[in-house]
Design an enzyme around this catalytic site. Sequence first.
Site, PDB file in Angstrom:
ATOM      1  N   LYS A  31     -29.945 -35.570  -1.373  1.00 36.72           N
ATOM      2  CA  LYS A  31     -28.941 -36.303  -2.160  1.00 36.72           C
ATOM      3  C   LYS A  31     -28.720 -35.598  -3.488  1.00 36.72           C
ATOM      4  CE  LYS A  31     -29.690 -40.439  -4.332  1.00 36.72           C
ATOM      5  NZ  LYS A  31     -29.079 -40.409  -5.671  1.00 36.72           N
ATOM      6  N   ASP A  58     -23.689 -38.060  -3.894  1.00 33.94           N
ATOM      7  CA  ASP A  58     -23.737 -39.447  -4.390  1.00 33.94           C
ATOM      8  C   ASP A  58     -23.019 -39.531  -5.731  1.00 33.94           C
ATOM      9  OD1 ASP A  58     -24.529 -42.067  -4.955  1.00 33.94           O
ATOM     10  OD2 ASP A  58     -26.529 -41.479  -5.619  1.00 33.94           O
ATOM     11  N   LYS A  60     -20.366 -41.813  -6.164  1.00 32.74           N
ATOM     12  CA  LYS A  60     -19.890 -43.209  -6.292  1.00 32.74           C
ATOM     13  C   LYS A  60     -18.490 -43.287  -6.912  1.00 32.74           C
ATOM     14  CE  LYS A  60     -24.582 -45.105  -6.954  1.00 32.74           C
ATOM     15  NZ  LYS A  60     -25.393 -43.923  -7.307  1.00 32.74           N
ATOM     16  N   ASP A  63     -11.959 -45.500  -8.549  1.00 28.14           N
ATOM     17  CA  ASP A  63     -10.782 -45.073  -9.319  1.00 28.14           C
ATOM     18  C   ASP A  63      -9.530 -45.604  -8.633  1.00 28.14           C
ATOM     19  OD1 ASP A  63      -9.145 -43.474 -11.124  1.00 28.14           O
ATOM     20  OD2 ASP A  63     -10.912 -42.188 -11.347  1.00 28.14           O
ATOM     21  N   PRO A  65      -6.504 -45.575  -6.058  1.00 23.36           N
ATOM     22  CA  PRO A  65      -6.627 -45.073  -4.675  1.00 23.36           C
ATOM     23  C   PRO A  65      -6.361 -43.578  -4.544  1.00 23.36           C
ATOM     24  CG  PRO A  65      -5.583 -47.207  -4.661  1.00 23.36           C
ATOM     25  CD  PRO A  65      -5.731 -46.830  -6.119  1.00 23.36           C
ATOM     26  N   ASN A  66      -5.318 -43.064  -5.157  1.00 26.71           N
ATOM     27  CA  ASN A  66      -4.988 -41.651  -4.963  1.00 26.71           C
ATOM     28  C   ASN A  66      -6.109 -40.747  -5.481  1.00 26.71           C
ATOM     29  OD1 ASN A  66      -3.148 -39.421  -4.310  1.00 26.71           O
ATOM     30  ND2 ASN A  66      -3.162 -39.122  -6.537  1.00 26.71           N
ATOM     31  N   THR A  67      -6.638 -41.066  -6.665  1.00 25.94           N
ATOM     32  CA  THR A  67      -7.696 -40.235  -7.249  1.00 25.94           C
ATOM     33  C   THR A  67      -8.970 -40.301  -6.413  1.00 25.94           C
ATOM     34  OG1 THR A  67      -6.744 -40.644  -9.420  1.00 25.94           O
ATOM     35  CG2 THR A  67      -8.998 -39.806  -9.384  1.00 25.94           C
ATOM     36  N   THR A 117     -28.296 -52.080  -7.492  1.00 23.33           N
ATOM     37  CA  THR A 117     -29.523 -52.903  -7.490  1.00 23.33           C
ATOM     38  C   THR A 117     -30.066 -53.092  -8.906  1.00 23.33           C
ATOM     39  OG1 THR A 117     -30.694 -50.904  -6.877  1.00 23.33           O
ATOM     40  CG2 THR A 117     -30.316 -52.512  -5.136  1.00 23.33           C
ATOM     41  N   ARG A 178     -41.015 -47.058  -1.093  1.00 22.53           N
ATOM     42  CA  ARG A 178     -42.287 -46.554  -1.617  1.00 22.53           C
ATOM     43  C   ARG A 178     -43.383 -46.722  -0.567  1.00 22.53           C
ATOM     44  NH1 ARG A 178     -39.584 -44.487  -4.673  1.00 22.53           N
ATOM     45  NH2 ARG A 178     -39.680 -44.285  -6.909  1.00 22.53           N
ATOM     46  N   GLY A 207     -37.060 -40.306  -3.530  1.00 24.28           N
ATOM     47  CA  GLY A 207     -37.122 -39.231  -4.518  1.00 24.28           C
ATOM     48  C   GLY A 207     -38.538 -38.910  -4.913  1.00 24.28           C
ATOM     49  N   ARG A 208     -39.002 -39.561  -5.990  1.00 26.35           N
ATOM     50  CA  ARG A 208     -40.257 -39.179  -6.643  1.00 26.35           C
ATOM     51  C   ARG A 208     -41.497 -39.162  -5.757  1.00 26.35           C
ATOM     52  NH1 ARG A 208     -38.611 -43.023 -11.474  1.00 26.35           N
ATOM     53  NH2 ARG A 208     -37.552 -43.901  -9.640  1.00 26.35           N
TER      54      ARG A 208
HETATM   55  O1  C5P Z   1     -37.375 -41.495  -7.019  1.00 25.24           O
HETATM   56  P1  C5P Z   1     -36.800 -42.627  -6.250  1.00 25.24           P
HETATM   57  O2  C5P Z   1     -37.304 -42.708  -4.825  1.00 25.24           O
HETATM   58  O3  C5P Z   1     -36.915 -43.956  -6.966  1.00 25.24           O
HETATM   59  O4  C5P Z   1     -35.245 -42.264  -6.140  1.00 25.24           O
HETATM   60  C1  C5P Z   1     -34.324 -43.173  -5.593  1.00 25.24           C
HETATM   61  C2  C5P Z   1     -32.946 -42.592  -5.672  1.00 25.24           C
HETATM   62  O5  C5P Z   1     -32.033 -43.567  -5.180  1.00 25.24           O
HETATM   63  C3  C5P Z   1     -32.484 -42.244  -7.079  1.00 25.24           C
HETATM   64  O6  C5P Z   1     -31.588 -41.135  -6.960  1.00 25.24           O
HETATM   65  C4  C5P Z   1     -31.729 -43.475  -7.515  1.00 25.24           C
HETATM   66  O7  C5P Z   1     -30.745 -43.202  -8.459  1.00 25.24           O
HETATM   67  C5  C5P Z   1     -31.097 -43.896  -6.188  1.00 25.24           C
HETATM   68  N1  C5P Z   1     -30.704 -45.300  -6.124  1.00 25.24           N
HETATM   69  C6  C5P Z   1     -31.599 -46.327  -6.319  1.00 25.24           C
HETATM   70  N2  C5P Z   1     -31.170 -47.621  -6.226  1.00 25.24           N
HETATM   71  C7  C5P Z   1     -29.884 -47.879  -5.930  1.00 25.24           C
HETATM   72  C8  C5P Z   1     -28.971 -46.859  -5.730  1.00 25.24           C
HETATM   73  C9  C5P Z   1     -29.423 -45.557  -5.832  1.00 25.24           C
HETATM   74  O8  C5P Z   1     -32.772 -46.096  -6.558  1.00 25.24           O
HETATM   75  N3  C5P Z   1     -29.499 -49.117  -5.791  1.00 25.24           N
END
Ligand code: C5P
Length: 233
Positions: A31, A58, A60, A63, A65-67, A117, A178, A207-208
């Site tokens: 992503k 990602d 998001k 805007d 519709p055209n853009t 979220t 997680r 991610g992390r």
């Molecule tokens: O590091 P981590 O697993 O928390 O990363 C989650 C990813 O998902 C990040 O890029 C975060 O911006 C994205 N994200 C999120 N919650 C959302 C939408 C996107 O954590 N509702």
Amino acid sequence: MSKVIVALDTSDRMIARSTVDELASFRPWFKIGKELFVSHGQKIVEDVVSAGAHVFLDLKFHDIPNTAAQATRAAAELGVRMVNVHASGGRTMMEAAANALKDISNPPLLIAVTVLTSMGADELREVGIEAPLEQHVLRLATLAKESGLNGVVCSAREVRLIKEHLGEDFLTITPGIRPAWSTTDDQTRITTPADAVKLGTDFMVIGRPITKHKRPQEGYALIQEEIDAALRG
Ligand code: C5P
């Protein structure tokens, strides 16, 4: 399916590229969000696409519709496999974005963000949304489906609600994942990879727990083992 999408949350092109190289053998999706894209533009997308990986861009879009449609098309032309818009941009905007992909061969999946979220009920009320959160999420997801989109970004805890109303084929992309062994960082409503599989998540954005792991390959492998075990039942 339950595929992992690794979030490349960095502004450093070299770090992003080394993460992609290090995890290449697992064949995950990656992503690229606003931080990395604003820092390096289409070069970083080309880096990841040319490494043979699938990219979820990602950005998001929200805007007129055209853009939104032209931006969606431009993303597709970069060779990404998934792109997203805000469902709150409305039906006309989402239909325009979907139409912009109609004559593209092998188009990317077009996904909607329902409610961020990070927004709770109080903040939603402040912007004029009085409906309960889940009801609003479902309303936006329904609108996304009617507008021709392929799925939504949502919490794993919302997957059943969405699939029950909109069908198993309507895709769910879920962050907030997680494994039990990982730190939670700033995520609050978290779900384990195994539970996300059981709930029917199609793609989990992680991610992390992988990118900040001492050995990212080991972090990824542990998560994949957990997913495979849950898929076997
Ligand atoms: O590091 P981590 O697993 O928390 O990363 C989650 C990813 O998902 C990040 O890029 C975060 O911006 C994205 N994200 C999120 N919650 C959302 C939408 C996107 O954590 N509702």
